[in-house]
Write a protein that holds these residues in place. Sequence first.
Motif, mmCIF file in Angstrom:
data_model
loop_
_atom_site.group_PDB
_atom_site.id
_atom_site.type_symbol
_atom_site.label_atom_id
_atom_site.label_comp_id
_atom_site.label_asym_id
_atom_site.label_seq_id
_atom_site.Cartn_x
_atom_site.Cartn_y
_atom_site.Cartn_z
ATOM 1 N N LEU A 8 32.260 40.844 33.024
ATOM 2 C CA LEU A 8 31.916 39.549 32.439
ATOM 3 C C LEU A 8 30.715 38.982 33.192
ATOM 4 C CD1 LEU A 8 35.463 37.911 32.120
ATOM 5 C CD2 LEU A 8 34.125 38.951 30.275
ATOM 6 N N ARG A 9 29.782 38.381 32.436
ATOM 7 C CA ARG A 9 28.570 37.865 33.077
ATOM 8 C C ARG A 9 28.270 36.454 32.584
ATOM 9 N NH1 ARG A 9 23.566 41.665 32.391
ATOM 10 N NH2 ARG A 9 23.762 40.934 30.249
ATOM 11 N N ASP A 10 28.484 35.479 33.445
ATOM 12 C CA ASP A 10 28.143 34.077 33.180
ATOM 13 C C ASP A 10 28.688 33.603 31.830
ATOM 14 O OD1 ASP A 10 26.860 33.682 35.594
ATOM 15 O OD2 ASP A 10 24.911 34.320 34.830
ATOM 16 N N VAL A 11 29.977 33.821 31.612
ATOM 17 C CA VAL A 11 30.608 33.430 30.351
ATOM 18 C C VAL A 11 30.926 31.935 30.366
ATOM 19 C CG1 VAL A 11 32.676 33.672 28.925
ATOM 20 C CG2 VAL A 11 31.546 35.702 29.852
ATOM 21 N N ARG A 53 42.507 37.919 30.411
ATOM 22 C CA ARG A 53 43.296 38.062 31.637
ATOM 23 C C ARG A 53 42.722 37.278 32.803
ATOM 24 N NH1 ARG A 53 44.906 41.957 28.407
ATOM 25 N NH2 ARG A 53 46.887 43.030 28.820
ATOM 26 N N CYS A 54 41.440 36.963 32.768
ATOM 27 C CA CYS A 54 40.877 36.074 33.785
ATOM 28 C C CYS A 54 41.346 34.636 33.563
ATOM 29 C CB CYS A 54 39.350 36.128 33.763
ATOM 30 S SG CYS A 54 38.626 37.549 34.608
ATOM 31 N N ARG A 61 33.372 41.311 38.432
ATOM 32 C CA ARG A 61 32.854 42.617 38.840
ATOM 33 C C ARG A 61 33.996 43.406 39.464
ATOM 34 N NH1 ARG A 61 27.837 44.646 39.514
ATOM 35 N NH2 ARG A 61 26.858 42.591 39.381
ATOM 36 N N TYR A 62 34.240 44.601 38.941
ATOM 37 C CA TYR A 62 35.320 45.437 39.456
ATOM 38 C C TYR A 62 34.863 46.186 40.716
ATOM 39 C CZ TYR A 62 38.152 44.525 35.337
ATOM 40 O OH TYR A 62 38.909 43.907 34.375
ATOM 41 N N VAL A 76 43.935 38.998 35.891
ATOM 42 C CA VAL A 76 42.760 39.578 36.555
ATOM 43 C C VAL A 76 42.082 38.441 37.318
ATOM 44 C CG1 VAL A 76 40.466 40.558 36.199
ATOM 45 C CG2 VAL A 76 42.412 41.446 34.905
ATOM 46 N N GLN A 77 41.752 38.673 38.583
ATOM 47 C CA GLN A 77 41.131 37.641 39.401
ATOM 48 C C GLN A 77 39.623 37.622 39.145
ATOM 49 O OE1 GLN A 77 42.623 35.386 41.425
ATOM 50 N NE2 GLN A 77 40.617 34.474 41.799
#
Length: 286
Positions: free
Chosen positions: A28-31, A56-57, A20-21, A62-63
Amino acid sequence: MIELGTLPSTVLEVARLNKRYPTGDLALRDVDLRIGRGEVVALIGPSGAGKSTLIRCVNRLVQPTSGSVRLDGTEVTDLGSASLRRARRRMGMIFQEYALIERLTVMENALSGRLGYVGFWRSWFRRFPTTDVAEAFTLLIRVGLSDMANKRADALSGGQRQRVGIVRALMQRPELLLVDEPTASLDPKTSRQIMRLILELCTERGLAAIINIHDVALARQFAQRIVGLRAGVIVFDGPPNSLDAAALTAIYGDEDWTATLGHGGKVAEDEHRSAVPEVERLAGLA
């Protein structure tokens, strides 16, 4: 070719990943996603679906907000700065805009893939071990750039720049390639050549790869598996021949998919099958 269901081991495991930005947007949701060693996966979906954020996560450019990313058993999300640098050596990144240093030569850009391994002063003065130089030159031969080793990066075409980016990533000797829109700035012929090259190199080296790509036809032709994202959620995960009209509608929304899945889709599927033995031959697997 490694078949789904018979993968020797899992190199990447993503579990209940959320991002969540600060704006409040949930990217992204529960990937949940597992990538096997040697598996080439295409990540497709509309713009804003979360494809680039997911890649990037994985390497924590990206954190993530929450969830788990495990690289060959190592929990990446818990790593401190020094441990994260070591983990990133094992994840080669290939960028859409190449991310080359324009004033440096092709060889110098290729050798930058070893910066995480050599000492500060050797990297500062660009004094790399002779074994690294030899490896870089071998890779430049492999991608067709041996005669351009001393050219500056800003003198190259888009396809040539992308090949340098591939060599730089491979110089890290990674276990996993993260590839973000490798064909977005390329013409159709060069796009096919770059995708074929990535597939061949992954097969030769037993590398896993996640390729974020907009071109569905290229994804169907060159990937072993396709994962479809929509609004940060995985809505499709399967082999290319399972990507039918219903799956494309789930990923992109209502549309007439006849042109995508008609004669052109059949050609892509046939070419994917015919490419397999050739790639295995080049890798010495057949």
